[in-house]
Design a protein around this motif. Structure first.
Motif, mmCIF file in Angstrom:
data_model
loop_
_atom_site.group_PDB
_atom_site.id
_atom_site.type_symbol
_atom_site.label_atom_id
_atom_site.label_comp_id
_atom_site.label_asym_id
_atom_site.label_seq_id
_atom_site.Cartn_x
_atom_site.Cartn_y
_atom_site.Cartn_z
ATOM 1 N N THR A 32 0.809 -1.214 0.000
ATOM 2 C CA THR A 32 0.000 0.000 0.000
ATOM 3 C C THR A 32 0.841 1.263 0.000
ATOM 4 O OG1 THR A 32 -1.704 -1.180 1.233
ATOM 5 C CG2 THR A 32 -1.857 1.214 1.177
ATOM 6 N N GLU A 33 1.878 1.332 0.829
ATOM 7 C CA GLU A 33 2.660 2.563 0.938
ATOM 8 C C GLU A 33 3.421 2.864 -0.351
ATOM 9 O OE1 GLU A 33 5.015 -0.917 2.561
ATOM 10 O OE2 GLU A 33 2.998 -0.080 2.800
ATOM 11 N N ILE A 34 3.803 1.818 -1.099
ATOM 12 C CA ILE A 34 4.502 2.029 -2.368
ATOM 13 C C ILE A 34 3.511 2.272 -3.497
ATOM 14 C CG2 ILE A 34 6.123 0.999 -4.016
ATOM 15 C CD1 ILE A 34 7.228 -0.677 -1.745
ATOM 16 N N LYS A 35 2.386 1.590 -3.433
ATOM 17 C CA LYS A 35 1.401 1.662 -4.515
ATOM 18 C C LYS A 35 0.905 3.081 -4.738
ATOM 19 C CE LYS A 35 -2.980 -0.386 -6.002
ATOM 20 N NZ LYS A 35 -4.050 -1.355 -5.679
ATOM 21 N N LYS A 36 0.646 3.817 -3.663
ATOM 22 C CA LYS A 36 0.132 5.180 -3.808
ATOM 23 C C LYS A 36 1.131 6.084 -4.515
ATOM 24 C CE LYS A 36 -2.957 4.999 0.188
ATOM 25 N NZ LYS A 36 -3.288 5.571 1.520
ATOM 26 N N GLN A 37 2.401 5.896 -4.221
ATOM 27 C CA GLN A 37 3.425 6.704 -4.883
ATOM 28 C C GLN A 37 3.576 6.312 -6.346
ATOM 29 O OE1 GLN A 37 7.112 7.144 -2.543
ATOM 30 N NE2 GLN A 37 6.032 6.240 -0.799
ATOM 31 N N LEU A 38 3.530 5.006 -6.605
ATOM 32 C CA LEU A 38 3.644 4.551 -7.990
ATOM 33 C C LEU A 38 2.485 5.048 -8.844
ATOM 34 C CD1 LEU A 38 4.839 0.867 -7.463
ATOM 35 C CD2 LEU A 38 6.155 2.723 -8.480
ATOM 36 N N GLU A 39 1.298 5.052 -8.282
ATOM 37 C CA GLU A 39 0.118 5.482 -9.033
ATOM 38 C C GLU A 39 0.248 6.912 -9.530
ATOM 39 O OE1 GLU A 39 -3.482 2.798 -7.057
ATOM 40 O OE2 GLU A 39 -3.068 4.821 -6.312
ATOM 41 N N ILE A 62 8.885 0.240 -17.905
ATOM 42 C CA ILE A 62 9.731 -0.522 -17.001
ATOM 43 C C ILE A 62 11.074 0.183 -16.808
ATOM 44 C CG2 ILE A 62 10.987 -2.686 -16.684
ATOM 45 C CD1 ILE A 62 8.016 -2.927 -16.180
ATOM 46 N N ASP A 63 11.663 0.672 -17.902
ATOM 47 C CA ASP A 63 12.940 1.383 -17.797
ATOM 48 C C ASP A 63 12.792 2.646 -16.964
ATOM 49 O OD1 ASP A 63 14.230 -0.505 -19.307
ATOM 50 O OD2 ASP A 63 14.017 0.592 -21.205
ATOM 51 N N HIS A 64 11.722 3.377 -17.212
ATOM 52 C CA HIS A 64 11.493 4.621 -16.472
ATOM 53 C C HIS A 64 11.310 4.356 -14.983
ATOM 54 C CE1 HIS A 64 10.060 8.616 -15.534
ATOM 55 N NE2 HIS A 64 8.923 8.120 -15.070
ATOM 56 N N LEU A 65 10.525 3.350 -14.661
ATOM 57 C CA LEU A 65 10.274 3.048 -13.250
ATOM 58 C C LEU A 65 11.501 2.457 -12.574
ATOM 59 C CD1 LEU A 65 6.681 1.498 -13.501
ATOM 60 C CD2 LEU A 65 7.300 3.789 -12.726
ATOM 61 N N SER A 66 12.271 1.653 -13.293
ATOM 62 C CA SER A 66 13.468 1.041 -12.713
ATOM 63 C C SER A 66 14.512 2.097 -12.363
ATOM 64 C CB SER A 66 14.060 0.014 -13.681
ATOM 65 O OG SER A 66 13.148 -1.043 -13.901
ATOM 66 N N ASN A 67 14.585 3.139 -13.186
ATOM 67 C CA ASN A 67 15.533 4.213 -12.888
ATOM 68 C C ASN A 67 15.099 5.013 -11.672
ATOM 69 O OD1 ASN A 67 17.144 3.551 -15.091
ATOM 70 N ND2 ASN A 67 16.015 4.900 -16.483
ATOM 71 N N SER A 68 13.788 5.151 -11.494
ATOM 72 C CA SER A 68 13.284 5.937 -10.362
ATOM 73 C C SER A 68 13.178 5.116 -9.087
ATOM 74 C CB SER A 68 11.912 6.519 -10.717
ATOM 75 O OG SER A 68 11.988 7.328 -11.876
ATOM 76 N N TRP A 69 12.958 3.803 -9.229
ATOM 77 C CA TRP A 69 12.764 2.924 -8.071
ATOM 78 C C TRP A 69 13.738 1.748 -8.193
ATOM 79 C CZ3 TRP A 69 8.837 4.360 -4.605
ATOM 80 C CH2 TRP A 69 7.980 5.365 -5.065
ATOM 81 N N SER A 70 14.978 1.991 -7.869
ATOM 82 C CA SER A 70 16.009 0.956 -8.018
ATOM 83 C C SER A 70 15.855 -0.176 -7.010
ATOM 84 C CB SER A 70 17.401 1.585 -7.873
ATOM 85 O OG SER A 70 17.516 2.246 -6.616
#
Length: 204
Positions: A32-39, A62-70
């Protein structure tokens, strides 16, 4: 490392000049705590240069999110692309235009039905049916023609499963199925065309 599952939405509709966030184009399965930020993660911004269709590829996300959330591992499920259709501001439909289209369809449908009945000699069939049942000749057997006409209209309503905006049951009408199939074919063509254009820009 936490695993986040993403399932791309195959098609969405947005308005012009709007930020497209991850929650708009994908379903997210995460704590839940990560999901809200990802959304709320911005993925794309609709600009004036965009016409009416934008295709977002899942690998770019996937590339964009992987760079932001390593610290997260992203697993992709479902469609590989999301088709964004940009809706333009629609003007209110004129009553005169609706009346003209309705009248045109009414006349066209009436002519089609009448010509079909003329081609198959429906009146002669009804006259013979009246003679077989009563033993009398009658050029206008209304007791057959009137119920037949009412049944024809009722049959059309049941066939299309609509009375204005009201549905008789949850089953889609044949027209809705055809529209759905057309939309599927259109989406496949757009995706194929986009992939073909991207392949031309891939360096050797």
């Amino acid at each position: 490392m936490e695993i986040v599952y993403l399932r791309m939405k195959k098609r969405i509709n947005v308005e012009k000049l709007q930020y497209v966030k991850l929650k708009h184009i994908a379903y997210i399965s995460a704590p839940t705590e990560i999901k809200k930020q990802l959304e709320e993660t911005p993925i794309y911004r609709i600009t004036q240069k965009d016409k009416n269709i934008v295709i977002i590829d899942s690998f770019l996300i996937i590339d964009h999110l992987s760079n932001s959330w390593s610290n997260l591992e992203f697993q992709l499920l479902g469609p590989e692309q999301s088709i964004i259709r940009i809706e333009k501001h629609k003007k209110e439909t004129s009553v005169l235009v609706v009346a003209f289209v309705w009248l045109l369809l009414f006349i066209g449908t009436a002519m089609t039905i009448m010509n079909f009945h003329y081609d198959v000699s429906m009146q002669a069939v009804q006259q013979k049916l009246h003679y077989l049942l009563t033993g009398e000749h009658n050029d206008f057997p209304l007791w057959i023609q009137i119920p037949y006409s009412v049944g024809l209209g009722a049959g059309m309503l049941l066939y299309f499963n609509h009375w204005f905006k009201k549905r008789f049951n949850e089953e889609p009408s044949p027209l809705e199925v055809e529209i759905y199939n057309y939309q599927q074919d259109l989406d496949e063509y757009v995706s194929y065309h986009e992939n073909k254009l991207n392949d031309k820009h891939v360096p050797d």
